[in-house]
Design a protein around this motif. Structure first.
Motif, PDB file in Angstrom:
ATOM      1  N   VAL A  30       0.693  -1.252   0.174  1.00 61.31           N
ATOM      2  CA  VAL A  30      -0.332  -0.014  -0.030  1.00 61.31           C
ATOM      3  C   VAL A  30       0.515   0.895   0.633  1.00 61.31           C
ATOM      4  CG1 VAL A  30      -1.707   1.091   1.019  1.00 61.31           C
ATOM      5  CG2 VAL A  30      -1.380  -1.411   1.136  1.00 61.31           C
ATOM      6  N   LEU A  31       0.850   1.601  -0.921  1.00 58.45           N
ATOM      7  CA  LEU A  31       2.079   3.468  -1.523  1.00 58.45           C
ATOM      8  C   LEU A  31       1.301   4.088  -0.203  1.00 58.45           C
ATOM      9  CD1 LEU A  31       2.200   3.363  -4.774  1.00 58.45           C
ATOM     10  CD2 LEU A  31       3.598   2.352  -3.240  1.00 58.45           C
ATOM     11  N   GLY A  33      13.313  -8.500 -10.885  1.00 55.31           N
ATOM     12  CA  GLY A  33      12.329  -9.667 -11.519  1.00 55.31           C
ATOM     13  C   GLY A  33      11.032  -9.076 -10.467  1.00 55.31           C
ATOM     14  N   PHE A  34      10.305  -8.557 -10.604  1.00 53.59           N
ATOM     15  CA  PHE A  34       9.003  -8.524 -10.260  1.00 53.59           C
ATOM     16  C   PHE A  34       7.817  -7.982 -10.947  1.00 53.59           C
ATOM     17  CE2 PHE A  34      10.981  -9.315  -5.811  1.00 53.59           C
ATOM     18  CZ  PHE A  34      10.432  -9.710  -5.600  1.00 53.59           C
ATOM     19  N   GLU A  35       6.675  -8.386 -10.756  1.00 52.76           N
ATOM     20  CA  GLU A  35       5.683  -7.770 -12.366  1.00 52.76           C
ATOM     21  C   GLU A  35       4.855  -7.045 -10.858  1.00 52.76           C
ATOM     22  OE1 GLU A  35       2.922  -9.330 -14.719  1.00 52.76           O
ATOM     23  OE2 GLU A  35       4.494 -10.467 -15.038  1.00 52.76           O
ATOM     24  N   ILE A  36       4.787  -5.905 -11.842  1.00 51.83           N
ATOM     25  CA  ILE A  36       3.632  -5.111 -10.401  1.00 51.83           C
ATOM     26  C   ILE A  36       2.517  -4.676 -10.667  1.00 51.83           C
ATOM     27  CG2 ILE A  36       3.484  -2.464 -10.023  1.00 51.83           C
ATOM     28  CD1 ILE A  36       6.714  -2.361  -9.296  1.00 51.83           C
ATOM     29  N   HIS A  37       1.319  -5.036 -10.082  1.00 49.36           N
ATOM     30  CA  HIS A  37       0.083  -4.758 -10.473  1.00 49.36           C
ATOM     31  C   HIS A  37      -0.681  -3.907 -10.004  1.00 49.36           C
ATOM     32  CE1 HIS A  37      -0.477  -8.187 -13.844  1.00 49.36           C
ATOM     33  NE2 HIS A  37       0.293  -8.382 -12.832  1.00 49.36           N
ATOM     34  N   GLU A  38      -0.747  -2.899 -10.764  1.00 43.70           N
ATOM     35  CA  GLU A  38      -1.220  -1.574 -10.068  1.00 43.70           C
ATOM     36  C   GLU A  38      -3.171  -1.584  -9.656  1.00 43.70           C
ATOM     37  OE1 GLU A  38       0.452   2.762 -10.174  1.00 43.70           O
ATOM     38  OE2 GLU A  38      -1.022   3.477 -10.558  1.00 43.70           O
ATOM     39  N   SER A  39      -3.285  -1.615  -8.377  1.00 40.46           N
ATOM     40  CA  SER A  39      -5.232  -0.928  -7.741  1.00 40.46           C
ATOM     41  C   SER A  39      -5.118   0.502  -7.753  1.00 40.46           C
ATOM     42  CB  SER A  39      -5.398  -1.710  -7.296  1.00 40.46           C
ATOM     43  OG  SER A  39      -6.890  -1.742  -6.806  1.00 40.46           O
ATOM     44  N   GLN A  40      -5.679   1.328  -8.403  1.00 43.16           N
ATOM     45  CA  GLN A  40      -5.530   2.846  -8.072  1.00 43.16           C
ATOM     46  C   GLN A  40      -7.725   2.689  -7.903  1.00 43.16           C
ATOM     47  OE1 GLN A  40      -3.229   5.350  -8.839  1.00 43.16           O
ATOM     48  NE2 GLN A  40      -4.530   5.984  -7.650  1.00 43.16           N
ATOM     49  N   GLY A  41      -6.980   2.877  -6.103  1.00 41.49           N
ATOM     50  CA  GLY A  41      -8.645   3.503  -5.323  1.00 41.49           C
ATOM     51  C   GLY A  41      -8.550   4.554  -5.454  1.00 41.49           C
ATOM     52  N   LYS A  42      -9.758   5.452  -5.333  1.00 36.91           N
ATOM     53  CA  LYS A  42     -10.118   6.853  -4.841  1.00 36.91           C
ATOM     54  C   LYS A  42      -9.229   6.923  -3.827  1.00 36.91           C
ATOM     55  CE  LYS A  42     -15.590   6.421  -4.793  1.00 36.91           C
ATOM     56  NZ  LYS A  42     -15.983   5.527  -4.549  1.00 36.91           N
ATOM     57  N   THR A  43      -8.420   6.813  -2.907  1.00 38.38           N
ATOM     58  CA  THR A  43      -7.643   7.396  -1.875  1.00 38.38           C
ATOM     59  C   THR A  43      -6.779   6.347  -2.026  1.00 38.38           C
ATOM     60  OG1 THR A  43      -8.817   6.422  -0.356  1.00 38.38           O
ATOM     61  CG2 THR A  43      -9.082   8.755  -0.573  1.00 38.38           C
ATOM     62  N   THR A  44      -5.980   5.458  -2.090  1.00 37.42           N
ATOM     63  CA  THR A  44      -4.975   4.979  -1.850  1.00 37.42           C
ATOM     64  C   THR A  44      -4.491   4.038  -3.245  1.00 37.42           C
ATOM     65  OG1 THR A  44      -6.025   3.528  -0.147  1.00 37.42           O
ATOM     66  CG2 THR A  44      -4.338   3.144  -0.240  1.00 37.42           C
ATOM     67  N   THR A  45      -3.248   3.745  -3.885  1.00 38.51           N
ATOM     68  CA  THR A  45      -2.580   3.201  -4.569  1.00 38.51           C
ATOM     69  C   THR A  45      -2.144   1.866  -3.804  1.00 38.51           C
ATOM     70  OG1 THR A  45      -2.375   5.505  -5.607  1.00 38.51           O
ATOM     71  CG2 THR A  45      -0.930   3.101  -6.294  1.00 38.51           C
ATOM     72  N   GLU A  48      -7.333  -8.851  -1.570  1.00 38.61           N
ATOM     73  CA  GLU A  48      -6.503  -8.098  -0.362  1.00 38.61           C
ATOM     74  C   GLU A  48      -6.227  -7.222  -1.869  1.00 38.61           C
ATOM     75  OE1 GLU A  48      -4.849  -9.473   2.584  1.00 38.61           O
ATOM     76  OE2 GLU A  48      -5.172 -11.154   2.671  1.00 38.61           O
ATOM     77  N   ALA A  49      -5.863  -7.404  -2.581  1.00 38.55           N
ATOM     78  CA  ALA A  49      -4.816  -6.359  -3.509  1.00 38.55           C
ATOM     79  C   ALA A  49      -5.435  -6.090  -4.380  1.00 38.55           C
ATOM     80  CB  ALA A  49      -4.534  -8.212  -4.947  1.00 38.55           C
ATOM     81  N   LYS A  50      -6.759  -5.670  -3.773  1.00 42.74           N
ATOM     82  CA  LYS A  50      -8.119  -4.614  -4.603  1.00 42.74           C
ATOM     83  C   LYS A  50      -9.425  -4.917  -4.119  1.00 42.74           C
ATOM     84  CE  LYS A  50     -10.060  -3.325  -9.214  1.00 42.74           C
ATOM     85  NZ  LYS A  50     -11.329  -3.844  -8.698  1.00 42.74           N
TER      86      LYS A  50
END
Ligand code: PEP
Ligand code: MN
Length: 340
Positions: free
Chosen positions: A4-5, A25-37, A75-77
């Motif tokens: 959680v950024l 070597g990690f892949e990042i999948h971003e979930s951009q919520g209203k207030t939280t990334t 938990e990821a989104k």
């Protein structure tokens, strides 16, 4: 692993963290919520510790996900995924009914059924062209010709269509299909799931006859890992020791899947029951339990259906069911959207 950024993190700080993680070597999948990334970290997360990540000012909290499905994990989104099919939304408070015959049999049959379910308020049209049948001697579907008839019904009614795929090499035939269905028997056809992950098209993934919810979510993960995040889960009944019905509808699967995952959950009471008289009570139970949609088999002449006649509703029965669903929906806090 979930990162959680911090809300205060600057673009530069995020870029630098992203670079460091990708270098490892990690892949990042971003979930951009209203207030939280939130970033879902995919890769061998045993090679990184929480402390290493917390050392970055841009990181607020870190959580290890114990389940092997990461992208499908709530938990990821935390927000519900809303899948949109030609302006019709499923999930996140939006409810859709998918209806139509088990299999496409003729032009008259599919156009009549399509028009009747549209009038009753269904949002999407279903119909099988490639049928997975237990017996090789049963009707296998009209195949390419069936798809063609379904596309004509789509044009005539304006309803988006849902139809089943059985093998990866058939994907080019499904270009104008709005939602591709993976049937219960193919839920763990991993090569098919991987190919569907390369598409940018909604996939309706049905639970296997004897599969756990975590196995269903792992299959969704196969599709999502390829970059296709538009997955709709479907509970369609499972095998139990009970033999009076075709299968046993697992109502518990609805709240549990919605707890475990952010993906929309549709319920198919037709294949669960295998019996017409049970379709309505099971459909209403599914709505009450929080389903995001229903898939119902409807036939204009069930007695002469080439497949699944005993569980098919007549258009009149379907219309009655729709009236009840519409009355019940507000109680479950959902709304039905018909698109433009
Ligand atoms: C279907 O929806 O046509 C079908 C074959 O269902 P299932 O895969 O759930 O048996
Ligand atoms: Mn069927």
């Amino acid at each position: 692993m979930i990162i959680v950024l911090s809300q205060k993190a600057s673009g530069q700080e995020k870029d630098s963290l992203r670079r460091d993680l990708e270098k490892r070597g990690f892949e990042i999948h971003e979930s951009q919520g209203k207030t939280t990334t939130i970033w879902g970290l995919v890769g061998d997360t045993s090679s990184i510790t929480e402390d290493e990540l917390l050392a970055y000012d841009s990181v607020k909290t870190v959580r290890r996900i114990k389940e092997a499905y990461k992208l499908a994990n709530r938990e990821a989104k935390p927000e519900d995924t809303v899948v949109e099919v030609s302006g019709r939304k499923i999930g996140g408070g939006y409810f859709q009914v998918i209806a139509g015959p088990c299999s496409i049999e003729s032009q008259t049959q599919i156009t009549e059924v399509a028009e009747s379910i549209r009038q009753a308020g269904a949002g999407l049209l279903r119909g099988g062209a490639f049928k997975p049948r237990t017996s090789p001697y049963s009707f296998q579907g009209l195949r390419e010709d069936g798809l063609q008839l379904l596309l004509e019904a789509k044009k005539a009614t304006g309803l988006p269509i849902v139809t089943e795929i059985m093998r990866p090499d058939a994907i080019p035939l499904f270009e104008e299909v709005d939602v591709i269905q993976v049937g219960a028997r193919n839920m763990q056809n991993f090569e098919l799931l991987k190919e569907l992950g390369k598409l940018r098209k909604p996939i309706l993934l049905k639970r296997g006859l004897a599969n756990t919810l975590d196995e269903l979510l792992m299959s969704a993960e196969y599709i999502m890992a390829g970059g296709n995040s538009q997955v709709i889960l479907c509970e369609r009944g499972i095998r139990t020791f009970e033999t009076s019905m075709r299968n046993t509808l697992d109502i518990s699967a609805i709240p549990m899947l919605k707890k475990k995952s952010h993906l929309p959950v549709v319920v198919d009471p037709s294949h669960a029951a295998g019996l017409r008289f049970m379709v309505e009570p099971l459909a209403l139970a599914a709505v009450a339990a929080g389903a995001d949609g229903l898939m119902i088999e409807v036939h204009n002449d069930p007695a002469r259906a080439l497949c699944d006649g005993p569980q098919s509703l007549t258009p009149a029965m379907f219309s009655e069911l729709m009236d009840k669903v519409k009355k019940l929906l507000p109680l479950s806090g959902k709304q039905m959207e018909q698109g433009e």
